[in-house]
Motif scaffolding. Structure first.
Motif, short mmCIF file in Angstrom:
data_model
loop_
_atom_site.label_atom_id
_atom_site.label_comp_id
_atom_site.label_asym_id
_atom_site.label_seq_id
_atom_site.Cartn_x
_atom_site.Cartn_y
_atom_site.Cartn_z
N GLU A 245 36.71 55.76 37.29
CA GLU A 245 37.64 55.34 36.32
C GLU A 245 39.01 55.43 36.68
O GLU A 245 39.89 54.34 36.41
CB GLU A 245 37.54 56.36 34.86
N ASN A 246 39.40 56.36 37.48
CA ASN A 246 40.61 56.31 38.32
C ASN A 246 41.00 55.17 39.14
O ASN A 246 41.98 54.82 39.35
CB ASN A 246 41.00 57.77 38.99
N MET A 247 39.75 54.78 39.81
CA MET A 247 39.83 53.86 40.94
C MET A 247 40.29 52.39 40.22
O MET A 247 40.97 51.65 40.82
CB MET A 247 38.48 53.67 41.39
N VAL A 248 39.65 52.15 38.95
CA VAL A 248 40.05 50.71 38.59
C VAL A 248 40.89 50.83 37.04
O VAL A 248 40.99 49.67 36.62
CB VAL A 248 38.83 50.09 38.46
N GLY A 249 41.04 52.03 36.48
CA GLY A 249 41.75 51.94 35.12
C GLY A 249 40.86 51.62 34.01
O GLY A 249 39.42 51.74 34.06
N ASP A 250 41.42 50.92 33.26
CA ASP A 250 41.03 50.48 32.04
C ASP A 250 40.05 49.55 32.15
O ASP A 250 39.10 49.09 31.29
CB ASP A 250 42.06 49.73 30.98
N ALA A 251 39.89 48.68 33.26
CA ALA A 251 38.77 48.05 33.63
C ALA A 251 37.48 48.28 33.90
O ALA A 251 36.38 47.52 33.61
CB ALA A 251 39.23 46.98 34.89
N PHE A 252 37.27 49.66 33.97
CA PHE A 252 35.81 50.17 34.30
C PHE A 252 34.88 49.62 33.28
O PHE A 252 33.90 49.21 33.59
CB PHE A 252 36.11 51.49 34.26
N PRO A 253 35.00 49.54 31.98
CA PRO A 253 33.91 49.45 31.23
C PRO A 253 33.41 47.96 31.33
O PRO A 253 32.27 47.54 30.95
CB PRO A 253 34.36 49.58 29.72
N SER A 254 34.21 46.95 31.51
CA SER A 254 33.93 45.69 31.57
C SER A 254 33.20 45.26 32.96
O SER A 254 32.92 44.04 33.09
CB SER A 254 35.10 44.63 31.28
N LEU A 255 33.45 46.27 33.96
CA LEU A 255 32.59 45.86 35.38
C LEU A 255 31.36 45.63 34.91
O LEU A 255 30.59 46.37 34.49
CB LEU A 255 33.06 46.88 36.33
N PRO A 256 30.74 44.70 35.94
CA PRO A 256 29.21 44.57 35.93
C PRO A 256 28.53 45.95 36.64
O PRO A 256 29.44 46.73 37.40
CB PRO A 256 28.93 43.47 36.94
N LEU A 257 27.46 46.21 36.51
CA LEU A 257 26.65 47.56 37.00
C LEU A 257 26.75 47.70 38.47
O LEU A 257 27.03 48.63 38.87
CB LEU A 257 25.24 47.50 36.00
N MET A 258 26.76 46.45 39.14
CA MET A 258 26.47 46.60 40.51
C MET A 258 27.94 46.98 40.98
O MET A 258 28.06 48.02 41.91
CB MET A 258 26.13 45.22 40.99
N ASP A 259 29.03 46.65 40.37
CA ASP A 259 30.29 47.13 40.67
C ASP A 259 30.56 48.75 40.21
O ASP A 259 31.14 49.34 41.24
CB ASP A 259 31.33 46.32 40.03
N LYS A 260 29.98 49.09 39.36
CA LYS A 260 30.21 50.55 38.88
C LYS A 260 29.33 51.16 39.86
O LYS A 260 29.59 52.39 40.34
CB LYS A 260 29.71 50.63 37.56
N GLU A 261 28.11 50.67 40.42
CA GLU A 261 27.44 51.42 41.30
C GLU A 261 28.04 51.73 42.77
O GLU A 261 28.24 52.70 43.36
CB GLU A 261 26.11 51.01 41.54
N ALA A 262 28.91 50.63 43.22
CA ALA A 262 29.82 50.70 44.21
C ALA A 262 30.77 51.82 44.17
O ALA A 262 31.07 52.60 45.10
CB ALA A 262 30.15 49.39 44.36
N LEU A 263 31.48 52.02 43.19
CA LEU A 263 32.49 52.74 42.66
C LEU A 263 31.71 54.16 42.72
O LEU A 263 32.31 55.06 43.34
CB LEU A 263 33.10 52.65 41.42
N TRP A 264 30.66 54.45 42.38
CA TRP A 264 30.05 55.67 42.16
C TRP A 264 29.60 56.07 43.67
O TRP A 264 29.95 57.22 44.12
CB TRP A 264 28.72 55.40 41.50
#
Length: 277
Positions: A245-264
C-alpha cells in the motif's frame, strides 16, 4: 513415578519471599461492586459477561511478550489480575468462594503437582515433570469422579487451534499417533483432495476443518507451536500488505491483480535485502 506414588503429606513450610499487596485492588473492586454508590456498569456484570475480557487480556499479555515490551507487559498483567479479582468478588458476594480460596487452591495445587520439589521424589528433566504433572491431573479427576478419558480436561472454550494441539497430545500419550511425519504429510494431501472434492457447503466446512486439524498435527510433530507459527504468518502478511500500500498509495485497490502480485514480490524482496555495512 505414577500419581498414586506421590506422598500424601502436609504442605511444607515455604521460604520467605517478597509479597505483593493486592489489598488496594480488592478494595477498589469491592467499592465498584457496592450497591450503594458503586459503578452501574460493574454492578451489572456477571461471570458470563466479563468472561470474554479475561481472554482478551490474556492475549494482550501475549502480545506484549511478543513485542518484548516490558512496560506494556506490566500494565497488561495488571489488567489480567483485575479479571481474577473481579470474578472472585462476584463469587464472594454469591457465597461461592473468596479470593483467599482462589489463592489457597492454587498454592495447594502447585505443591501437589511438584512432588519433586516439595516431597521426597525426583524428576530427571522437564519431560519427566510434564509426564508426572499430567498423571497427577488425571488422578485428581479420577478422585473427584470426573471424566476418565485421556482427553478429559481439554477445555471447550480454548481457541480451536490450541485445542486441536492439546487433543492430539493427549491422544499421543495413549499411543494413538503417527510414528513419523510422513504419515501426517500424506494425511494432509488426503484432506486437501477431500476439500477439493467436497460438493456442499457443509462438506467443505467439515473437510477444511479436517485439513486444519491435520496441519496442526504436522506442526506438533515438527515441534512447532501452531499458534505462534500462525501469529507470525499473520504479522508477516500484515507487514507486507502495508508495504504494498505504501508503494502506490491510494491507487492500490484499482490496480490489476498482476501488478499487485509484482508489488507483493517487491515487498518480500525488500525484507530479505542485506543491510548496508
Amino acid at each position: 513415578m505414577s500419581a498414586d506414588e506421590i506422598p500424601d503429606r502436609p504442605a511444607p513450610a515455604l521460604p520467605d519471599a517478597p509479597s505483593a499487596d493486592i489489598g488496594p485492588l480488592v478494595a477498589i473492586m469491592t467499592r465498584l461492586r457496592d450497591p450503594n454508590g458503586g459503578c452501574p456498569w460493574d454492578l451489572e456484570q456477571t461471570f458470563a459477561t466479563i468472561a470474554p475480557y479475561a481472554i482478551e487480556e490474556a492475549y494482550e499479555v501475549i502480545d506484549a511478550i511478543g513485542r518484548n515490551d516490558m512496560v506494556s507487559l506490566c500494565d497488561e498483567l495488571g489488567d489480567l489480575l483485575l479479571q481474577v479479582v473481579f470474578h472472585a468478588r462476584m463469587a464472594d458476594e454469591a457465597g461461592h468462594f473468596t479470593l483467599q480460596s482462589v489463592v489457597d487452591s492454587i498454592c495447594t495445587k502447585m505443591i501437589r503437582r511438584h512432588p519433586h520439589v516439595f516431597a521426597e521424589t525426583s524428576a530427571d528433566g522437564a519431560q519427566t515433570v510434564e509426564r508426572n504433572w499430567e498423571a497427577i491431573k488425571a488422578s485428581e479427576r479420577a478422585g473427584r469422579g470426573m471424566d476418565s478419558s485421556a482427553l478429559a480436561g481439554v477445555a471447550l472454550a480454548l481457541p480451536a487451534l490450541l485445542r486441536a494441539e492439546k487433543l492430539q497430545k493427549r491422544a499421543a500419550r495413549t499411543g494413538f499417533d503417527w510414528p513419523d511425519t510422513q504419515g501426517v504429510i500424506a494425511k494432509i494431501f488426503e484432506e486437501i483432495e477431500e476439500v477439493v472434492n467436497a460438493s456442499s457447503q457443509d462438506q467443505k466446512e467439515e473437510e477444511v476443518g479436517d485439513l486444519l486439524f491435520a496441519v496442526v498435527n504436522l506442526a506438533r510433530h515438527l515441534n512447532v507451536d501452531p499458534e505462534s507459527a500462525l501469529r507470525g504468518a499473520n504479522s508477516k502478511f500484515d507487514r507486507r500488505f502495508r508495504a504494498m500500500e505504501n508503494m502506490v498509495g491510494d491507487a492500490f485497490p484499482s490496480l490489476p491483480l498482476m501488478d499487485k502480485e509484482a508489488l507483493w514480490q517487491a515487498a518480500k524482496s525488500d525484507e530479505i535485502k542485506p543491510s548496508a555495512p
